[in-house]
Design a protein around this motif. Structure first.
Motif, PDB file in Angstrom:
ATOM      1  N   THR A  79       6.413 -11.247   5.270  1.00 50.95           N
ATOM      2  CA  THR A  79       7.011 -11.871   4.050  1.00 50.95           C
ATOM      3  C   THR A  79       7.588 -13.220   3.910  1.00 50.95           C
ATOM      4  O   THR A  79       7.661 -13.766   3.350  1.00 50.95           O
ATOM      5  N   ILE A  80       7.697 -13.720   5.810  1.00 49.48           N
ATOM      6  CA  ILE A  80       8.144 -15.076   6.208  1.00 49.48           C
ATOM      7  C   ILE A  80       6.731 -16.554   5.123  1.00 49.48           C
ATOM      8  O   ILE A  80       7.437 -16.890   4.882  1.00 49.48           O
ATOM      9  N   SER A  81       5.925 -15.663   5.022  1.00 52.83           N
ATOM     10  CA  SER A  81       5.146 -16.468   4.321  1.00 52.83           C
ATOM     11  C   SER A  81       5.139 -16.863   2.939  1.00 52.83           C
ATOM     12  O   SER A  81       4.975 -18.199   2.087  1.00 52.83           O
ATOM     13  N   HIS A  82       5.846 -15.161   2.360  1.00 54.80           N
ATOM     14  CA  HIS A  82       6.115 -16.274   0.857  1.00 54.80           C
ATOM     15  C   HIS A  82       6.905 -16.919   0.864  1.00 54.80           C
ATOM     16  O   HIS A  82       7.454 -17.631   0.202  1.00 54.80           O
TER      17      HIS A  82
ATOM     18  N   LYS B 111       5.165 -14.549  -9.183  1.00 57.84           N
ATOM     19  CA  LYS B 111       5.417 -12.681  -9.426  1.00 57.84           C
ATOM     20  C   LYS B 111       6.676 -12.735  -8.744  1.00 57.84           C
ATOM     21  O   LYS B 111       7.406 -11.883  -9.299  1.00 57.84           O
ATOM     22  N   GLU B 112       7.289 -13.555  -8.073  1.00 58.75           N
ATOM     23  CA  GLU B 112       8.790 -13.495  -7.391  1.00 58.75           C
ATOM     24  C   GLU B 112       9.839 -13.913  -8.726  1.00 58.75           C
ATOM     25  O   GLU B 112      10.929 -13.303  -9.003  1.00 58.75           O
TER      26      GLU B 112
ATOM     27  N   SER C 267      11.977  -1.931  -2.046  1.00 59.46           N
ATOM     28  CA  SER C 267      10.968  -2.482  -3.192  1.00 59.46           C
ATOM     29  C   SER C 267       9.495  -2.770  -2.959  1.00 59.46           C
ATOM     30  O   SER C 267       8.941  -2.391  -1.876  1.00 59.46           O
ATOM     31  N   GLY C 268       8.435  -2.439  -3.568  1.00 64.52           N
ATOM     32  CA  GLY C 268       7.139  -2.687  -3.439  1.00 64.52           C
ATOM     33  C   GLY C 268       6.224  -3.734  -2.957  1.00 64.52           C
ATOM     34  O   GLY C 268       7.647  -5.192  -2.742  1.00 64.52           O
ATOM     35  N   ASN C 269       5.363  -3.989  -3.173  1.00 68.61           N
ATOM     36  CA  ASN C 269       4.381  -4.900  -1.978  1.00 68.61           C
ATOM     37  C   ASN C 269       3.300  -5.026  -3.254  1.00 68.61           C
ATOM     38  O   ASN C 269       2.037  -4.805  -2.389  1.00 68.61           O
ATOM     39  N   THR C 270       2.988  -5.280  -3.961  1.00 67.94           N
ATOM     40  CA  THR C 270       1.627  -5.354  -4.997  1.00 67.94           C
ATOM     41  C   THR C 270       0.981  -6.371  -4.316  1.00 67.94           C
ATOM     42  O   THR C 270       1.471  -7.747  -4.797  1.00 67.94           O
ATOM     43  N   ALA C 271      -0.311  -6.295  -3.874  1.00 73.03           N
ATOM     44  CA  ALA C 271      -1.073  -7.423  -3.568  1.00 73.03           C
ATOM     45  C   ALA C 271      -1.808  -7.798  -4.563  1.00 73.03           C
ATOM     46  O   ALA C 271      -1.917  -7.357  -5.939  1.00 73.03           O
ATOM     47  N   PRO C 272      -2.312  -9.338  -5.291  1.00 70.90           N
ATOM     48  CA  PRO C 272      -1.971 -10.708  -4.022  1.00 70.90           C
ATOM     49  C   PRO C 272      -1.141 -10.768  -4.408  1.00 70.90           C
ATOM     50  O   PRO C 272      -0.100 -10.868  -5.509  1.00 70.90           O
TER      51      PRO C 272
END
Length: 271
Positions: A187-190, A76-77, A66-71
């Motif tokens: 992604t842990i901070s997510h 978004k999740e 999967s992608g990871n568009t910032a911020p």
């Protein structure tokens, strides 16, 4: 047969998922660090439940394919889950383990298309029976990743959030799975942001009283006591919440043990 597909989230991010089976859609919401390629908590559920459901296992943004568009934003999740559901008929059940359970609850609070939810051992800390996370936990994670100390971020997760004894970590680093965890350490901070204040030793958010989605809160019979405490409090807080214990299971629940529970609850009538 398992089929790999992609969908596009609201911000344009590509979300990749595997699907198998037929019937009502069941979205598996991954926990911290998990990917479609490395997800021992969900491994096998596509096979075990595909006779009754269209089972969907997706890579959360920033992981796997999967992608990871910032911020980053928790919203978004939730939009990612909405996109997967829209791609599979527009209505779905959702099942999340650990921090994936917390994301499932947050998604149910915003997405009426989630008809039922099941969460297993969401790691809320609602009293003083276990030390809360430090207030700067997310900042520590972000700093470690920014400084290319990805292993330190994984270690912080293990020792502070999960509660792995520090002297076990050295052995964990020697296992091949450690490299897989470092690969998604950004992604842990997510998940830290998804958990929010729910690991602070304070009561659960009062606004969750408005979540009317029928929700089954599961705890493993061998899971830590603080998980049972928070599980019961979550079930009591939700207007349509129920609580159930899965015997002989720990936080690392076996798919074969939880599959019959999921099937029975999700195929039953909505109360």
């Amino acid at each position: 047969m398992t089929t790999t597909r992609t969908t596009t989230s609201a911000d344009g991010t590509t979300i990749t998922y595997d699907t198998k089976g037929s019937g009502p859609a069941l979205v598996l919401v991954p926990a911290v660090l998990s990917t479609r390629a490395w997800d021992p908590l969900y491994a096998g559920l596509l096979d075990l439940l595909s006779d009754d459901f269209t089972v969907i296992h997706y890579d959360r943004r920033g992981r796997g394919d999967s992608g990871n568009t910032a911020p980053y934003a928790v919203e978004k999740e939730i939009q990612d889950i909405a996109a997967v559901i829209k791609d599979n008929g527009g209505r779905a059940y959702a099942y999340g383990i650990s921090s994936g359970g917390a994301l499932t609850i947050r998604a149910a609070s915003q997405l009426p298309e989630i008809e039922k939810a099941v969460v297993y051992d969401p790691p809320f800390i609602v009293d003083d029976s276990r030390p809360p996370l430090p207030d700067d936990y997310v900042e520590q994670l972000d700093r470690a990743v920014a400084e290319n100390r990805r292993g330190d971020a994984v270690e912080l997760l293990m020792t502070r959030a999960i509660g792995v004894p520090a002297d076990w970590v050295a052995a964990m680093k020697a296992d091949p799975s450690w490299a897989a965890m470092e690969a998604v350490a950004h992604t842990i901070s997510h998940d830290g942001r998804i958990m929010g204040t729910t690991m602070s030793g304070r009561p659960l958010p009062t606004e969750w009283k408005s979540i009317t989605t029928p929700t089954l809160v599961l705890n493993g019979g061998n899971s830590e006591p603080f998980l049972h405490t928070s599980g019961r409090r979550l079930a009591d807080l939700l207007p349509n919440g129920e609580h159930q214990v899965v015997p002989d299971q720990s936080h690392d629940v076996a798919p074969a043990a939880v599959a019959p529970v999921l099937r029975a609850y999700l195929k039953g009538s909505v109360r």
